[in-house]
Design a protein around this motif. Structure first.
Motif, PDB file in Angstrom:
ATOM      1  N   GLY A   1       6.583   6.633  -5.393  1.00  0.00           N
ATOM      2  CA  GLY A   1       5.377   5.936  -4.973  1.00  0.00           C
ATOM      3  C   GLY A   1       5.627   4.783  -4.014  1.00  0.00           C
ATOM      4  N   GLN A   2       6.917   4.516  -3.669  1.00  0.00           N
ATOM      5  CA  GLN A   2       7.176   3.418  -2.726  1.00  0.00           C
ATOM      6  C   GLN A   2       6.775   3.803  -1.306  1.00  0.00           C
ATOM      7  N   LEU A   3       6.741   5.091  -1.021  1.00  0.00           N
ATOM      8  CA  LEU A   3       6.280   5.559   0.288  1.00  0.00           C
ATOM      9  C   LEU A   3       5.164   6.574   0.074  1.00  0.00           C
ATOM     10  N   SER A   4       4.133   6.505   0.924  1.00  0.00           N
ATOM     11  CA  SER A   4       3.099   7.535   0.880  1.00  0.00           C
ATOM     12  C   SER A   4       3.650   8.797   1.550  1.00  0.00           C
ATOM     13  N   ALA A   5       2.920   9.899   1.390  1.00  0.00           N
ATOM     14  CA  ALA A   5       3.356  11.149   2.020  1.00  0.00           C
ATOM     15  C   ALA A   5       3.454  10.964   3.529  1.00  0.00           C
TER      16      ALA A   5
ATOM     17  N   ASP B   1      -2.468  -6.427  -5.101  1.00  0.00           N
ATOM     18  CA  ASP B   1      -3.580  -7.314  -4.807  1.00  0.00           C
ATOM     19  C   ASP B   1      -4.066  -7.135  -3.379  1.00  0.00           C
ATOM     20  N   PHE B   2      -3.077  -7.049  -2.476  1.00  0.00           N
ATOM     21  CA  PHE B   2      -3.421  -6.876  -1.076  1.00  0.00           C
ATOM     22  C   PHE B   2      -4.212  -5.590  -0.870  1.00  0.00           C
ATOM     23  N   LEU B   3      -3.710  -4.508  -1.511  1.00  0.00           N
ATOM     24  CA  LEU B   3      -4.366  -3.205  -1.369  1.00  0.00           C
ATOM     25  C   LEU B   3      -5.795  -3.278  -1.919  1.00  0.00           C
ATOM     26  N   ALA B   4      -5.938  -3.887  -3.070  1.00  0.00           N
ATOM     27  CA  ALA B   4      -7.268  -3.998  -3.682  1.00  0.00           C
ATOM     28  C   ALA B   4      -8.213  -4.741  -2.740  1.00  0.00           C
ATOM     29  N   GLY B   5      -7.681  -5.785  -2.061  1.00  0.00           N
ATOM     30  CA  GLY B   5      -8.498  -6.543  -1.112  1.00  0.00           C
ATOM     31  C   GLY B   5      -8.966  -5.664   0.031  1.00  0.00           C
ATOM     32  N   VAL B   6      -8.046  -4.854   0.585  1.00  0.00           N
ATOM     33  CA  VAL B   6      -8.422  -3.993   1.701  1.00  0.00           C
ATOM     34  C   VAL B   6      -9.458  -2.978   1.251  1.00  0.00           C
TER      35      VAL B   6
ATOM     36  N   THR C   1     -10.004   6.554   2.145  1.00  0.00           N
ATOM     37  CA  THR C   1      -8.546   6.498   2.311  1.00  0.00           C
ATOM     38  C   THR C   1      -8.183   6.337   3.785  1.00  0.00           C
ATOM     39  N   LYS C   2      -8.913   7.080   4.635  1.00  0.00           N
ATOM     40  CA  LYS C   2      -8.652   7.028   6.072  1.00  0.00           C
ATOM     41  C   LYS C   2      -8.902   5.606   6.602  1.00  0.00           C
ATOM     42  N   GLU C   3      -9.994   5.023   6.143  1.00  0.00           N
ATOM     43  CA  GLU C   3     -10.325   3.660   6.590  1.00  0.00           C
ATOM     44  C   GLU C   3      -9.254   2.670   6.129  1.00  0.00           C
ATOM     45  N   VAL C   4      -8.788   2.837   4.883  1.00  0.00           N
ATOM     46  CA  VAL C   4      -7.766   1.917   4.352  1.00  0.00           C
ATOM     47  C   VAL C   4      -6.462   2.101   5.137  1.00  0.00           C
ATOM     48  N   MET C   5      -6.157   3.356   5.460  1.00  0.00           N
ATOM     49  CA  MET C   5      -4.932   3.628   6.243  1.00  0.00           C
ATOM     50  C   MET C   5      -5.012   2.934   7.592  1.00  0.00           C
TER      51      MET C   5
ATOM     52  N   GLY D   1      -1.695   6.733  -0.309  1.00  0.00           N
ATOM     53  CA  GLY D   1      -2.973   7.403  -0.535  1.00  0.00           C
ATOM     54  C   GLY D   1      -3.313   7.537  -2.011  1.00  0.00           C
ATOM     55  N   LYS D   2      -2.305   7.807  -2.826  1.00  0.00           N
ATOM     56  CA  LYS D   2      -2.567   7.982  -4.256  1.00  0.00           C
ATOM     57  C   LYS D   2      -3.047   6.681  -4.878  1.00  0.00           C
ATOM     58  N   GLU D   3      -2.446   5.571  -4.417  1.00  0.00           N
ATOM     59  CA  GLU D   3      -2.861   4.272  -4.977  1.00  0.00           C
ATOM     60  C   GLU D   3      -4.271   3.919  -4.540  1.00  0.00           C
ATOM     61  N   VAL D   4      -4.620   4.271  -3.275  1.00  0.00           N
ATOM     62  CA  VAL D   4      -5.983   4.016  -2.799  1.00  0.00           C
ATOM     63  C   VAL D   4      -6.983   4.772  -3.671  1.00  0.00           C
ATOM     64  N   ALA D   5      -6.702   6.062  -3.900  1.00  0.00           N
ATOM     65  CA  ALA D   5      -7.614   6.878  -4.705  1.00  0.00           C
ATOM     66  C   ALA D   5      -7.752   6.304  -6.112  1.00  0.00           C
ATOM     67  N   ALA D   6      -6.620   5.833  -6.658  1.00  0.00           N
ATOM     68  CA  ALA D   6      -6.659   5.265  -8.011  1.00  0.00           C
ATOM     69  C   ALA D   6      -7.524   4.003  -8.031  1.00  0.00           C
ATOM     70  N   GLU D   7      -7.397   3.179  -7.006  1.00  0.00           N
ATOM     71  CA  GLU D   7      -8.179   1.945  -6.939  1.00  0.00           C
ATOM     72  C   GLU D   7      -9.682   2.260  -6.818  1.00  0.00           C
TER      73      GLU D   7
END
Lengths: 479, 113
Positions: free
Chosen positions: A385-389, A422-427, A454-458, A467-473
């Motif tokens: 999970g340290q790198l996305s696909a 935290d940063f990801l949750a903010g985005v 997911t695309k917007e967050v990317m 991507g997996k973490e975005v979906a989970a959030e």
């Protein structure tokens, strides 16, 4: 009954494999492809009077590896002269094994489990290369020909199958599997386009349920697996049409014309077959002893079939059709070591297989070497999970371009340090705020919108988010 | 190339019956043009050679293995190490005709046998 459904193809293949030796079969001239014409020649391969052939020990070793890998019996053997007048041999004969070949009676198992018998795999010398000049290089109307004897005397093993093959697809599968074995034994680079591996097909047809064979034609100039398949299908259809219109198939050699998509008659076989073979008086019998045969057997690495089985085992004992295709590609390209290393490092086998069969295989033509350690380290980052696909593929692309490296360092160089939660949750919160209608639909159950968010967050994180973490959030916020 | 004939069959079968037709056939394979007198001469000569060799058939040799060489030597091998060959200039200088560093030969009908 009529039509192709009433007919069965009977196919046997003759495969000539140039051995990956440093020198020719009977002299110390270099065995090299692509040199200036006539630079690798000497009195032996030019057939000058008084010269004597001496057999290359490593060529014998490679012939024995091929025979062993094809489950042949390795036997005492002799060489013979095959006499014919044609300038591709300066001697007017070719030294070949005739009635006492080194390897006999083997078999080859195809990926679908079917077996094709191997009648023999014997040693012989290659011929020189002719260039036809005039009339666009066409053989029968050329003005004259030019000869380069660099290839004359290069060691070959000719592998002759039993007429056990029943379709063009099976013929292609046999040739592909044989190529994999030739490469795995170190006998050949298996390059059909450079002529390292040349395939002739003996094709006949018979009505289903018949035991006897129809009259066969030998098809030459099948320079790729694609040509092999097309040539066989064309030739079988030609023979069926002849028989159904009341004519006879003539025993002959035919030339496959790839651009025209048809076979053309070259010569009748009865005419050409009187080669007056006799034992080569300048060469003594070849009798590999039991110790040598055993050394060869013990030195052989795993064959493609074993390596495919190992990957199926890594997948847990079964493979889907798509995975089976990936496994074939990975083994054909010799990338299975990468997958094994990644799986040993804890990565899921399907993921490691997919990365090897897709991203790595796509770049394998460049001849780049990625170490198993490097590949395994990357897959550990991705599966952990340290790198996305997306990030993993980008790192892999750079590793392949550079011929290896440390995946962590490359990821850092690309700015792929893992984003804090935290940063990801903010985005994610910002993206939701910017798309209130879509968010309402997502909350109402339209899961397809996960992709849009997911695309917007990317975009907002320049591809650094997982991507997996975005979906989970997103799921967490929906509650 | 194994498509040629039947590898299990000895190259020479029943030489005793050598005929005029055989001599013409062999001469053609060797690209020799023989007159009728020569065909008759060589048929007689070759027949006497083969008849002489056929004397062996009158002996009981069932207990002997076939042999193609007078001395028992096997496995004469050399290491796979390159050795210098001939200079291309010297080689091509000896050829009747040369073009683009290749041996130039007359038009050939058909592909290699």
């Amino acid at each position: 009954m009529s039509g192709e459904a009433a007919w069965e193809m009977v196919i046997g293949l003759e495969v000539h494999c140039e051995l990956a030796t440093a020198t020719k079969l009977f002299c110390g001239c270099r065995n090299a492809f692509g040199d200036e014409p006539n630079v690798n020649v000497c009195p032996v391969c030019l057939g000058l009077p008084g010269s004597l052939p001496v057999l290359n020990a490593f060529a014998v070793e490679l012939a024995m590896r091929i025979g062993t890998a094809l489950h042949c019996e390795i036997r005492p053997s002799t060489f013979a002269r095959k006499n014919y007048f044609y300038p591709d041999q300066a001697k007017d004969y070719q030294i070949s094994q005739y009635d006492q070949p080194i390897n006999t009676g083997g078999w080859l198992e195809l990926p679908d489990g079917s077996r094709v018998g191997v009648t023999r795999a014997h040693m012989e010398e290659d011929t020189g290369k002719l260039t036809h000049v005039g009339a666009g290089g066409r053989i029968n109307s050329a003005h004259h020909a030019l000869v380069d004897y660099n290839r004359s005397g290069v060691p070959l093993v000719e592998i002759v199958s039993e007429p056990d093959i029943r379709s063009a697809g099976q013929a292609k599968a046999y040739a592909a599997e044989l190529r994999g074995i030739l490469v795995a034994t170190g006998a050949s680079d298996g390059r059909m386009e450079e002529g390292s591996m040349r395939v002739d097909a003996n094709v006949s047809v018979r009505s289903f349920g018949t035991d006897s064979f129809g009259t066969r034609c030998e098809i030459k100039n099948l320079n790729s697996l694609r040509s092999l398949g097309r040539g066989i299908d064309y030739e079988a259809a030609r023979q069926i049409a002849l028989i159904e219109s009341g004519e006879r198939v003539v025993l002959e050699t035919r030339h496959w014309d790839e651009s025209a998509g048809r076979t053309e008659s070259m010569r009748s076989k009865e005419e050409a077959n009187d080669y007056r073979y006799f034992p080569e008086p300048d060469l003594v019998p070849l009798v590999p002893d039991a110790a040598w045969r055993e050394r060869v057997r013990a030195g052989l690495g795993p064959m493609p079939a074993d390596r495919r089985s190992a990957l199926v085992a890594a997948l847990g004992g079964s493979a889907s059709e798509a995975e089976a295709d990936q496994i074939r590609a990975v083994v054909d390209l010799g990338l299975d070591e990468l997958v094994r290393a990644a799986v040993d490092g804890g990565a899921p086998a399907p993921l490691a297989l997919a990365r090897a069969a897709n991203e790595v295989a796509a770049q394998s033509d460049a001849g780049l070497v990625l170490t198993p350690e490097s590949f395994a380290a990357l897959l550990a980052l991705e599966s952990g999970g340290q790198l996305s696909a997306t990030q993993s593929k980008a790192v892999l692309g750079l590793l392949l371009e550079r011929g290896g490296g440390d995946p962590s360092a490359v990821a850092e160089e690309l700015g792929y340090e893992a984003l804090g939660a935290d940063f990801l949750a903010g985005v994610v919160a910002e993206v939701i705020a910017a798309n209130p209608d879509e968010w309402a639909r997502y909350v109402a159950g339209d899961d397809k919108l996960t992709g849009l968010f997911t695309k917007e967050v990317m975009q907002a994180t320049a591809g650094k988010a997982n991507g997996k973490e975005v979906a989970a959030e997103l799921r967490r916020l929906r509650g | 190339m194994s498509s040629a004939g039947d590898p299990g069959r000895p190259p020479d079968s029943n030489p005793v019956s050598l005929s005029r037709h055989d001599v013409i056939h062999v001469a053609r394979l060797a690209r020799l043009t023989l007159s009728d007198d020569e065909v008759a001469l060589f048929t007689a000569q070759l027949r006497s050679v083969l008849d002489h060799a056929a004397d062996v058939a009158s002996l009981d040799l069932a207990h002997l293995a076939p042999s193609t060489r007078p001395i028992a030597v096997e496995n004469v091998l050399r290491p796979d190490e390159p050795r210098p060959g001939l200079d291309r200039g010297d080689v091509l200088a000896a050829a009747p005709a040369v073009e683009n560093d290749r041996f130039r030969v007359p038009r050939i009908g058909g592909e290699a046998p």
